[in-house]
Design an enzyme around this catalytic site. Structure first.
Site, mmCIF file in Angstrom:
data_model
loop_
_atom_site.group_PDB
_atom_site.id
_atom_site.type_symbol
_atom_site.label_atom_id
_atom_site.label_comp_id
_atom_site.label_asym_id
_atom_site.label_seq_id
_atom_site.Cartn_x
_atom_site.Cartn_y
_atom_site.Cartn_z
ATOM 1 N N ARG A 130 0.892 -1.239 -0.082
ATOM 2 C CA ARG A 130 -0.059 -0.375 0.026
ATOM 3 C C ARG A 130 1.036 1.237 -0.053
ATOM 4 N NH1 ARG A 130 -5.152 1.353 3.436
ATOM 5 N NH2 ARG A 130 -6.031 0.107 1.903
ATOM 6 N N HIS A 185 -7.505 1.106 -6.309
ATOM 7 C CA HIS A 185 -7.666 0.056 -5.043
ATOM 8 C C HIS A 185 -8.273 -1.085 -5.613
ATOM 9 C CE1 HIS A 185 -7.794 -1.503 -1.167
ATOM 10 N NE2 HIS A 185 -8.686 -0.400 -0.621
ATOM 11 N N GLN A 195 -10.100 -4.106 -3.351
ATOM 12 C CA GLN A 195 -11.185 -3.582 -2.739
ATOM 13 C C GLN A 195 -12.438 -3.849 -3.759
ATOM 14 O OE1 GLN A 195 -12.274 -2.120 0.357
ATOM 15 N NE2 GLN A 195 -14.070 -2.762 -0.571
HETATM 16 N N1 CP Z 1 -11.191 -0.137 2.406
HETATM 17 C C1 CP Z 1 -9.746 -0.266 3.036
HETATM 18 O O1 CP Z 1 -8.927 -0.597 1.979
HETATM 19 O O2 CP Z 1 -9.811 -0.141 4.112
HETATM 20 P P1 CP Z 1 -8.148 0.182 5.095
HETATM 21 O O3 CP Z 1 -7.718 1.429 4.597
HETATM 22 O O4 CP Z 1 -8.519 0.052 6.786
HETATM 23 O O5 CP Z 1 -7.443 -0.987 4.618
#
Ligand code: CP
Length: 304
Positions: A100, A127, A130
């Site tokens: 990330r 992302h 997701q």
């Molecule tokens: N939706 C998501 O990626 O959540 P986090 O930022 O908590 O990882």
């Protein structure tokens, strides 16, 4: 072995294969508990995370592997060691990397120089994990998403970009409804349209949700964005809040999704988040199952 960097870069057949394996892995814990035996997975976080960190770490353990969670501040990466050298060193120790990070170029450079697969766990641009979880969630509850309509309310951020990539690859239409200055990525819109689906810009949120099978929103200020810039137009953004009044114009069987974390009473009200059409916690759980399938796909370990 393939990387998982963008939904737009994985073929529709391979995406379908990942989703099919997701259901198998979720339903067959006893038959998948050693798929990653003797394998280690580096999970690098340059931004905060609750869901991504937990779902990857738990997922690796459930598949019999060893997760190693790293933040760039704990690594020499945070003191200027190059991505190139980091990629080469990680490749000597672990079997898979999830990162990330901020810039797409960091992800690209890591993938270019690593000798092992790299998974995109969110960048400023996209992302994809997701959205794989979101598509899996939709299809479990409502069947094939091809030909359906997704209404995106608010700002066209990195999550919206991955939804547009998925629209193109999986054949669903997307309606964007938000302030014009926060339109989604032109490249992502062009990608979806180029694959033959429609992407409509509908300034009226009521019209946007009226025909939708799925209504989605996300925080108005992503991790790499300025709160001050958004605060100036808060009143305009509030026109796109997903609330009970707006949902009353949607079809009764339309689902509501939010990738979380949510800012309750801003982009969505608690009444909707906790209401009967909301599947936000199913989405969160399904990150676990779909990412286990993505990791297996990257390593050529496909149970189905
Ligand atoms: N939706 C998501 O990626 O959540 P986090 O930022 O908590 O990882």
């Amino acid at each position: 072995m393939p990387d998982f960097l963008e939904i737009s870069e994985v073929s529709p057949n391979e995406l379908e294969c990942i989703l099919r394996n997701t259901a198998f892995i979720r339903n067959s814990a006893n038959r998948t508990s050693d798929l990653l035996a003797d394998k280690s997975v580096a999970l690098i976080f340059e931004k905060p995370s609750t869901r991504t960190r937990l779902s990857f770490e738990v997922g690796v353990r459930q598949l019999g592997g060893t997760p190693i969670v790293l933040s760039s501040s704990e690594m020499q990466l945070g003191r200027g060691e190059s991505i190139h050298d980091t990629a080469k060193v990680l490749s000597r120790f672990v079997d898979l990397i999830m990162i990330r990070t901020f810039a797409d170029r960091t992800l690209r450079e890591l993938a270019e120089f690593a000798d092992i697969p790299v998974i995109n766990g969110l960048t400023d641009k996209s992302h994809p994990c997701q959205i794989m979880g979101d598509i899996f969630t939709f299809q479990e509850l409502r069947g094939n998403i091809a030909g359906r309509t997704v209404a995106w309310l608010g700002t066209g951020n990195n999550v919206c970009t991955s939804f547009l990539h998925a629209a193109g690859q999986m054949g669903f239409n997307l309606i964007f409804s938000g302030p014009g200055q926060f339109n989604p990525s032109e490249d992502a819109v062009a990608f979806a349209i180029g694959k033959g689906v429609s992407v409509d810009f509908e300034p009226d949120p009521i019209a946007a949700v009226a025909t939708a099978d799925l209504i989605v929103t996300d925080t108005w200020v992503s991790m790499h964005e300025s709160v001050l810039e958004r605060e100036k137009i808060w009143d305009t953004l509030m026109l796109y809040q997903v609330n009970t009044e707006l949902m009353s114009h949607a079809r009764p069987d339309a689902l509501f999704m939010h990738c979380l974390p949510a800012h309750r009473e801003e982009e969505v009200t608690s009444e909707v988040m906790d209401g009967p059409q909301s599947v936000v916690f199913d989405e969160a759980e399904n990150r676990l199952h779909v990412q286990k399938s993505i990791m297996c796909w990257c390593l050529g370990l496909l149970p189905v």
